[in-house]
Design an enzyme around this catalytic site. Structure first.
Site, PDB file in Angstrom:
ATOM      1  N   CYS A 106      13.656 -84.125 -39.692  1.00  0.00           N
ATOM      2  CA  CYS A 106      13.740 -84.959 -38.499  1.00  0.00           C
ATOM      3  C   CYS A 106      13.215 -84.183 -37.283  1.00  0.00           C
ATOM      4  CB  CYS A 106      15.183 -85.376 -38.242  1.00  0.00           C
ATOM      5  SG  CYS A 106      15.780 -86.548 -39.464  1.00  0.00           S
ATOM      6  N   ARG A 111      12.371 -77.470 -32.988  1.00  0.00           N
ATOM      7  CA  ARG A 111      13.374 -76.809 -33.831  1.00  0.00           C
ATOM      8  C   ARG A 111      12.790 -75.505 -34.381  1.00  0.00           C
ATOM      9  NH1 ARG A 111      15.895 -81.360 -37.679  1.00  0.00           N
ATOM     10  NH2 ARG A 111      17.668 -79.930 -37.735  1.00  0.00           N
ATOM     11  N   ILE A 113      12.503 -71.462 -35.675  1.00  0.00           N
ATOM     12  CA  ILE A 113      13.291 -70.675 -36.637  1.00  0.00           C
ATOM     13  C   ILE A 113      13.240 -69.194 -36.280  1.00  0.00           C
ATOM     14  CG2 ILE A 113      13.047 -72.344 -38.526  1.00  0.00           C
ATOM     15  CD1 ILE A 113      10.968 -70.408 -39.758  1.00  0.00           C
ATOM     16  N   ASP A 114      13.049 -68.906 -35.006  1.00  0.00           N
ATOM     17  CA  ASP A 114      12.944 -67.500 -34.585  1.00  0.00           C
ATOM     18  C   ASP A 114      14.201 -66.683 -34.883  1.00  0.00           C
ATOM     19  OD1 ASP A 114      13.866 -69.320 -32.390  1.00  0.00           O
ATOM     20  OD2 ASP A 114      14.393 -67.397 -31.493  1.00  0.00           O
ATOM     21  N   GLN A 115      15.367 -67.335 -34.874  1.00  0.00           N
ATOM     22  CA  GLN A 115      16.607 -66.589 -35.157  1.00  0.00           C
ATOM     23  C   GLN A 115      16.741 -66.268 -36.647  1.00  0.00           C
ATOM     24  OE1 GLN A 115      18.838 -65.568 -32.544  1.00  0.00           O
ATOM     25  NE2 GLN A 115      16.912 -66.119 -31.556  1.00  0.00           N
ATOM     26  N   ARG A 389      18.017 -90.406 -46.222  1.00  0.00           N
ATOM     27  CA  ARG A 389      17.959 -88.945 -46.416  1.00  0.00           C
ATOM     28  C   ARG A 389      19.351 -88.345 -46.391  1.00  0.00           C
ATOM     29  NH1 ARG A 389      14.822 -85.778 -42.281  1.00  0.00           N
ATOM     30  NH2 ARG A 389      15.920 -84.189 -43.460  1.00  0.00           N
TER      31      ARG A 389
HETATM   32  C1  EPZ Z   1      21.542 -78.020 -38.537  1.00  0.00           C
HETATM   33  O1  EPZ Z   1      20.204 -77.941 -38.088  1.00  0.00           O
HETATM   34  C2  EPZ Z   1      21.687 -79.401 -39.128  1.00  0.00           C
HETATM   35  N1  EPZ Z   1      20.747 -79.552 -40.226  1.00  0.00           N
HETATM   36  C3  EPZ Z   1      21.426 -80.460 -38.066  1.00  0.00           C
HETATM   37  O2  EPZ Z   1      21.759 -81.704 -38.646  1.00  0.00           O
HETATM   38  C4  EPZ Z   1      22.365 -80.237 -36.879  1.00  0.00           C
HETATM   39  O3  EPZ Z   1      22.002 -81.127 -35.845  1.00  0.00           O
HETATM   40  C5  EPZ Z   1      22.253 -78.796 -36.373  1.00  0.00           C
HETATM   41  O4  EPZ Z   1      22.469 -77.875 -37.463  1.00  0.00           O
HETATM   42  C6  EPZ Z   1      23.284 -78.496 -35.284  1.00  0.00           C
HETATM   43  O5  EPZ Z   1      24.565 -78.710 -35.802  1.00  0.00           O
HETATM   44  C7  EPZ Z   1      21.040 -78.973 -41.409  1.00  0.00           C
HETATM   45  O6  EPZ Z   1      22.064 -78.339 -41.564  1.00  0.00           O
HETATM   46  C8  EPZ Z   1      20.033 -79.185 -42.505  1.00  0.00           C
HETATM   47  P1  EPZ Z   1      20.596 -75.060 -35.429  1.00  0.00           P
HETATM   48  P2  EPZ Z   1      19.600 -76.501 -37.660  1.00  0.00           P
HETATM   49  O7  EPZ Z   1      19.821 -73.933 -35.974  1.00  0.00           O
HETATM   50  O8  EPZ Z   1      20.194 -75.472 -38.517  1.00  0.00           O
HETATM   51  C9  EPZ Z   1      18.123 -73.687 -31.649  1.00  0.00           C
HETATM   52  C10 EPZ Z   1      21.479 -83.898 -39.342  1.00  0.00           C
HETATM   53  O9  EPZ Z   1      21.384 -84.942 -38.697  1.00  0.00           O
HETATM   54  N2  EPZ Z   1      17.532 -72.720 -32.581  1.00  0.00           N
HETATM   55  O10 EPZ Z   1      22.077 -74.989 -35.399  1.00  0.00           O
HETATM   56  O11 EPZ Z   1      18.129 -76.615 -37.598  1.00  0.00           O
HETATM   57  C11 EPZ Z   1      17.727 -75.125 -31.968  1.00  0.00           C
HETATM   58  O12 EPZ Z   1      16.493 -75.453 -31.369  1.00  0.00           O
HETATM   59  C12 EPZ Z   1      20.732 -82.673 -38.879  1.00  0.00           C
HETATM   60  O13 EPZ Z   1      22.188 -83.739 -40.375  1.00  0.00           O
HETATM   61  C13 EPZ Z   1      16.661 -71.747 -32.094  1.00  0.00           C
HETATM   62  O14 EPZ Z   1      16.364 -71.695 -30.901  1.00  0.00           O
HETATM   63  O15 EPZ Z   1      20.183 -76.387 -36.195  1.00  0.00           O
HETATM   64  C14 EPZ Z   1      18.883 -75.903 -31.395  1.00  0.00           C
HETATM   65  O16 EPZ Z   1      18.696 -76.083 -30.017  1.00  0.00           O
HETATM   66  C15 EPZ Z   1      19.882 -82.949 -37.662  1.00  0.00           C
HETATM   67  N3  EPZ Z   1      16.120 -70.849 -32.972  1.00  0.00           N
HETATM   68  C16 EPZ Z   1      20.085 -74.972 -31.615  1.00  0.00           C
HETATM   69  O17 EPZ Z   1      19.542 -73.669 -31.814  1.00  0.00           O
HETATM   70  C17 EPZ Z   1      16.426 -70.869 -34.302  1.00  0.00           C
HETATM   71  O18 EPZ Z   1      15.915 -70.003 -35.051  1.00  0.00           O
HETATM   72  C18 EPZ Z   1      20.918 -75.330 -32.821  1.00  0.00           C
HETATM   73  O19 EPZ Z   1      20.059 -75.388 -33.951  1.00  0.00           O
HETATM   74  C19 EPZ Z   1      17.304 -71.853 -34.777  1.00  0.00           C
HETATM   75  C20 EPZ Z   1      17.851 -72.775 -33.901  1.00  0.00           C
END
Ligand code: EPZ
Length: 410
Positions: A106, A111, A113-115, A389
């Site tokens: 989505c 989104r 993946i730098d972390q 999905r």
């Molecule tokens: C997970 O996504 C979930 N997906 C998302 O659910 C959910 O919205 C999100 O966590 C927050 O809870 C899965 O688990 C497959 P994050 P993820 O890394 O892991 C920033 C759904 O509807 N960030 O917690 O991608 C990012 O941009 C989906 O089920 C970085 O900057 O989310 C965001 O602002 C949608 N660098 C925040 O952190 C990174 O390397 C949280 O993202 C990673 C994230």
């Protein structure tokens, strides 16, 4: 809406736990796996890598990763979903290398993946990253545990680093870790298979590397967001529904908001009863990482706000652009939503009107279905493949609760 609905296994736990089977030199059995397209894609990717996958009746799956023959998952499948990035951590930990296309999924926000990459580098990996793929291998000093302090609370990075560290020598400490229930579920799964992980569910997680993981059996937790979606639907439409197979503790941030808006909630050991006459009052919601109000419930609670008496405020603190996945569609149905940066001001209206709308992501699609069920007239929601999905048998489950909803094959 009346009756009872049984919640399936948590999507965001399943899409991490299934690739984590790569870490196991042996057979494991995972139960309560939701039958959703993201799970079907990840299982296809694993089979393609050489994992022996057997789907059993009742939502159980066995996986045997003893004889994996590749560390390069098929990019065509990888691009179908976001969580395929977990293959990076699992393959790196087991084989010391990985060649994974950048994920899809989505795209309601940027989104990065730098972390994740920061974590792999801290563990000694050499990273070759382009806008197509991420290639990982052991650096000149080899791979070993280390301290990783995340700059952002990231579910994906936390889970990926846990997997990457599981089979490495030494100890890894993840600071500023995410605390979602599905992170605890992954840690519990890995510990059941022989890992040594502590602190999951807090902001500091310790992983002591082990030589190898054996097999075992594990059941995935119920899906907090699927449960929240049904609770929001009953609050918006009205009714009396028992939501079964939930962990009430995981639901507190959602149920407390729905009670504030006027729904009545009864918590039992593994179920929640919600009663609503559909007359809701306005409220304020700020999304936050767990245990705050989940960003994945933003769209659904917004629908409740569009029908609530008064002016509500919804502030998004995780993905600022998430509103644009559905607010225009709700406006076309008669909602009054003013977006100002991270905050949407929602003025309630007695009822929405049916319209033709388009889902742009998984949760937006679920929210539009709730809006359609509450509206006068008929609503056509396009692109429901997004919804399928992440929601097992949503149309069948909603129909069983008395909703008038059909899938129209194009
Ligand atoms: C997970 O996504 C979930 N997906 C998302 O659910 C959910 O919205 C999100 O966590 C927050 O809870 C899965 O688990 C497959 P994050 P993820 O890394 O892991 C920033 C759904 O509807 N960030 O917690 O991608 C990012 O941009 C989906 O089920 C970085 O900057 O989310 C965001 O602002 C949608 N660098 C925040 O952190 C990174 O390397 C949280 O993202 C990673 C994230």
């Amino acid at each position: 809406m009346r009756g009872s609905v049984t919640i399936s296994g948590a999507k965001n736990a399943a899409v991490a736990i299934l690739p984590a089977a790569i870490l196991i030199e042996g057979k494991c059995r995972v139960e309560n796996v939701p039958d959703i397209s993201d799970v079907r894609v990840i299982l296809t990717i694993l089979q393609d890598l050489g994992v022996v996958v057997e789907k059993l009746p009742g939502g159980a799956v066995t996986l045997d990763a003893t004889y994996i023959r590749s560390t390069k998952p098929n990019p065509e499948f990888v691009k179908k979903m976001r969580a395929s990035y977990y293959l990076m951590g699992a393959l790196l930990s087991r084989f010391g290398q990985a060649d994974v296309a950048l994920p899809g999924g989505c795209n309601f926000a940027n989104r990065p993946i730098d972390q994740h990459i920061k974590g792999f580098k801290a563990l000694g990996a050499k990273v070759d990253e382009t806008d197509e793929y991420v290639r990982l291998c052991a650096g000149e000093n080899g791979l070993c545990g280390n301290r990783v302090s995340l700059d952002v609370v990231s579910v994906g990075a936390t889970m990926n680093i846990i997997m990457a560290a599981t089979l490495l020598p030494g100890q890894t400490i993840i600071e500023n870790a995410a605390k979602e229930p599905h992170i605890v579920d992954l840690a519990n799964f890995l510990n059941t298979m022989g890992a040594d992980i502590s602190g999951a569910g807090t902001d500091t997680i310790k992983i002591r590397g082990v030589q190898k993981l054996t097999g075992g059996t594990y059941a995935i937790i119920p899906d907090q967001i699927e449960a929240g979606t049904y609770l929001a639907a009953v609050a918006a439409v009205g009714g009396d529904v028992l939501v079964k197979n939930v962990i009430p503790k995981h639901m507190e941030c959602i149920t407390s908001k729905l009670e504030e808006m006027g729904a009545s909630i009864q918590n039992f050991d593994d179920s929640i009863r919600i009663v609503s006459n559909g007359n809701l009052t306005c409220t304020t919601v700020k999304t936050r990482p767990y245990p705050g109000f989940p960003t994945d419930m933003q769209a659904q609670i917004c629908v409740c706000m569009t029908l609530a008496d008064g002016v509500s405020k919804l502030t998004e603190n995780v993905y600022e652009t998430r509103f644009f996945g559905y607010c225009n569609e709700l406006t076309a149905m008669g909602a009054d939503i003013q977006i100002n940066g991270k905050t949407a001001v929602v003025t309630g209206t007695p009822r929405l009107s049916g319209a033709s709308v388009t889902a742009k992501d998984l949760r937006a699609g679920a929210a539009l279905i709730i809006a359609g069920l509450s509206a006068r007239g008929t609503t056509y929601v396009d692109n429901i493949h997004y919804v399928e999905r992440g929601y097992e048998q949503l149309i069948e489950k909603m129909t069983a609760l008395g909703a008038d909803i059909q899938r129209i094959e194009e």
